[in-house]
Design a protein around this motif. Sequence first.
Motif, PDB file in Angstrom:
ATOM      1  N   GLU A   1      -1.998  15.053   6.549  1.00  0.00           N
ATOM      2  CA  GLU A   1      -1.928  14.844   5.109  1.00  0.00           C
ATOM      3  C   GLU A   1      -3.062  15.540   4.367  1.00  0.00           C
ATOM      4  O   GLU A   1      -2.945  15.834   3.181  1.00  0.00           O
ATOM      5  CB  GLU A   1      -1.893  13.354   4.765  1.00  0.00           C
TER       6      GLU A   1
ATOM      7  N   VAL B   1       3.056  14.024   3.620  1.00  0.00           N
ATOM      8  CA  VAL B   1       2.787  13.364   2.347  1.00  0.00           C
ATOM      9  C   VAL B   1       3.092  11.891   2.569  1.00  0.00           C
ATOM     10  O   VAL B   1       4.226  11.525   2.884  1.00  0.00           O
ATOM     11  CB  VAL B   1       3.649  13.936   1.206  1.00  0.00           C
ATOM     12  N   ARG B   2       2.100  11.045   2.438  1.00  0.00           N
ATOM     13  CA  ARG B   2       2.244   9.642   2.800  1.00  0.00           C
ATOM     14  C   ARG B   2       3.066   8.866   1.768  1.00  0.00           C
ATOM     15  O   ARG B   2       3.172   9.248   0.603  1.00  0.00           O
ATOM     16  CB  ARG B   2       0.870   8.988   2.943  1.00  0.00           C
TER      17      ARG B   2
ATOM     18  N   TYR C   1       1.873   8.258  -2.054  1.00  0.00           N
ATOM     19  CA  TYR C   1       1.006   9.360  -2.483  1.00  0.00           C
ATOM     20  C   TYR C   1       0.947   9.416  -4.007  1.00  0.00           C
ATOM     21  O   TYR C   1       1.968   9.330  -4.698  1.00  0.00           O
ATOM     22  CB  TYR C   1       1.537  10.686  -1.930  1.00  0.00           C
TER      23      TYR C   1
ATOM     24  N   ASP D   1      -0.165  11.772  -7.147  1.00  0.00           N
ATOM     25  CA  ASP D   1      -0.429  13.161  -7.510  1.00  0.00           C
ATOM     26  C   ASP D   1      -1.527  13.215  -8.561  1.00  0.00           C
ATOM     27  O   ASP D   1      -1.436  12.565  -9.602  1.00  0.00           O
ATOM     28  CB  ASP D   1       0.867  13.776  -8.057  1.00  0.00           C
TER      29      ASP D   1
END
Length: 660
Positions: free
Chosen positions: A322, A381-382, A385, A387
């Motif tokens: 990640e 991408v956990r 997530y 942004d």
Amino acid sequence: MSRTLSASTATGPVRLGPQARAALRPTAAPTVTAGFWTDRRSTNAGVSIPQGPELLESAGNLHNLRLVAGKEDGAFEGHYPFVDSDVYKWLEAASWQLAQGGAGSGELAAEVERIIGLVADAQEEDGYLNTWFQAGKGEGRYSDLRWGHELYCAGHLIQAAVAHHRATGGEQLLTVARRFADHIDTVFGPEGSGRPIDSFDAHPEVETALVELYRETGEQRYLDLAGYFVDRHGHGLQGGEPYCQDRVPLREADTVEGHAVRQLYLLAAAADLATETGEEALATASERLWHAMATTKTHLTGGVGAHHDKEDFGDPYELPNERAYCETCAAIASIQFSWRLALLTGRARYSDLIERTLFNGFLAGVSLDGETWLYVNPLQVRDGYVDDGGDQSSRRTRWFRCACCPPNVMRLLASLEHYLSSTDGHGLQLHQYASGRFTGDADGASAVVSVNTEYPRDGLIRLTVEESPEQPWTLSLRIPEWCDSWTLRHADTGAPVAGAAAGEGWLRVERTWAAGDELVLELDLAPRLVVADPRVDAVRGCAAIERGPLVYCLEQVDHPGGGLDDVSIDPAVPLTLKDRPDLLGGVVTVLAGGHRRTPAPTASGWWPYRARPEASATSTSDHTSEHTPDGGTAIELTAIPYYAWANRSSGAMRVWLPTD
């Protein structure tokens, strides 16, 4: 060192000089006519490149050129002193596109000429050109070689000028670039040379550009200047930091380090210099550092760069998921470096890495519609997530404050045909498989082969000899490193091809050919599970799915009912394929068996760590039951090609899957 080849007639980004010492040289006028890469390049030509001027205008890049030329009032626009480079990369991309003609080329040519005019108007009388410093930003010319990047911008200007000259024959941009290069040659040089500055730009780029300017013009001083800049790295002139490739001289280095793009641009220049000068030490160092990168610092996708804070390489086997940086520009730099080593040495391993990087770490950087981009390319991408909206986002973005990646993608896609084939004077080598037409030199005569394939959708590659001299020559086909099973047969009879010699990644067929001869190479594209070296801690106990050259990933959108952090794969369940022409422009998905784990509660209900039951001396059967997961739910996993992720939703994604 490899033997001297005749001067190259190639029209692409790399053209060998008359004294070049290399095993191979690029082929003249290759074409790509259909299939996977034609689709991606059509989007680049029809969407990405045409939108360039509008985006450069909205970001202020073109305003800055008019500003310093005295044609427009206002203030400098942009956050960085190297924004001019975005203009030059777009000009290079547009120039390679013009070489191919086609619909819209007239409008594109007009835009190119308009922007070249802006660049020419902005140039100072002595040849200097950088709008940041010309607009009064900073402390003056060459006052900040660590961050100002005037020579980095100059390098991209030179590469754009060479591309424009090779593609169109136009002289205006080449004249601008030569004036800037001549100016640089009066400013930079070793102590005692009479030049006022003995140093280098902390972001390499001008070095390999100067080599190509030498190849285009025959001016030896450009090659010498490139060599000077490469040699000055590692002597403490930029603080002695790995970040700037200044800790140790390149010929003495034993691993890649520091900022990934800077390191690889510098190594591309070193390989260029080794090719043109025949210097064994540079060639040896280039191969040694490539090996260190490929074996210990490259992700499964071909991406490089472990750290976000300095966009740099990590320690050996430090390959996070990640937090993988894997900048799109670094993938491009890796391809450029590997291609130069493929030409220098003739070894297939360099084109193996090019293939992996092209289809995965590079291609993920642009959306399928050509409108949005990724600066970084993580392998996970956990769930949950968030942004941050910056350049390091794991969500696709229309443009960036530091917009280095989008025009870089444009220029590689527009010139891609020049990375697919080569010649050694005795035949033709196919490094990558795409439908098209490729011409090799067979002792002074043309050997022309056309390729017809849907690769990587399937592994069938049909090869037809279109032109052949009367004497024997060799057709060399790269057998990818990942391929365990392949066949080569005659198209008309289906019989195996006699005399085909396989070794070191190449399958070579030497014979007297005739026009119309057809062979079929078939590579086994059965899906497979792969695991990493156990020293890669981030993925120990995990597996990833590959098919042919494609790395696959899971996306949350294909797995309703939860995220991906609790998903595992069952290696005992065979992988199967499902053709999905309706999905993501047409892909073959891989289906796998897996589980969605249900996390076990802990005794306290809040602490996320617990003893393994078999390791606890005080465990009771009840206590063990309480701390043991319930096995979760069996589910079917749907994997898509990694290059196509983040085109449907902004959910979770992962490449490496736990097998426990």
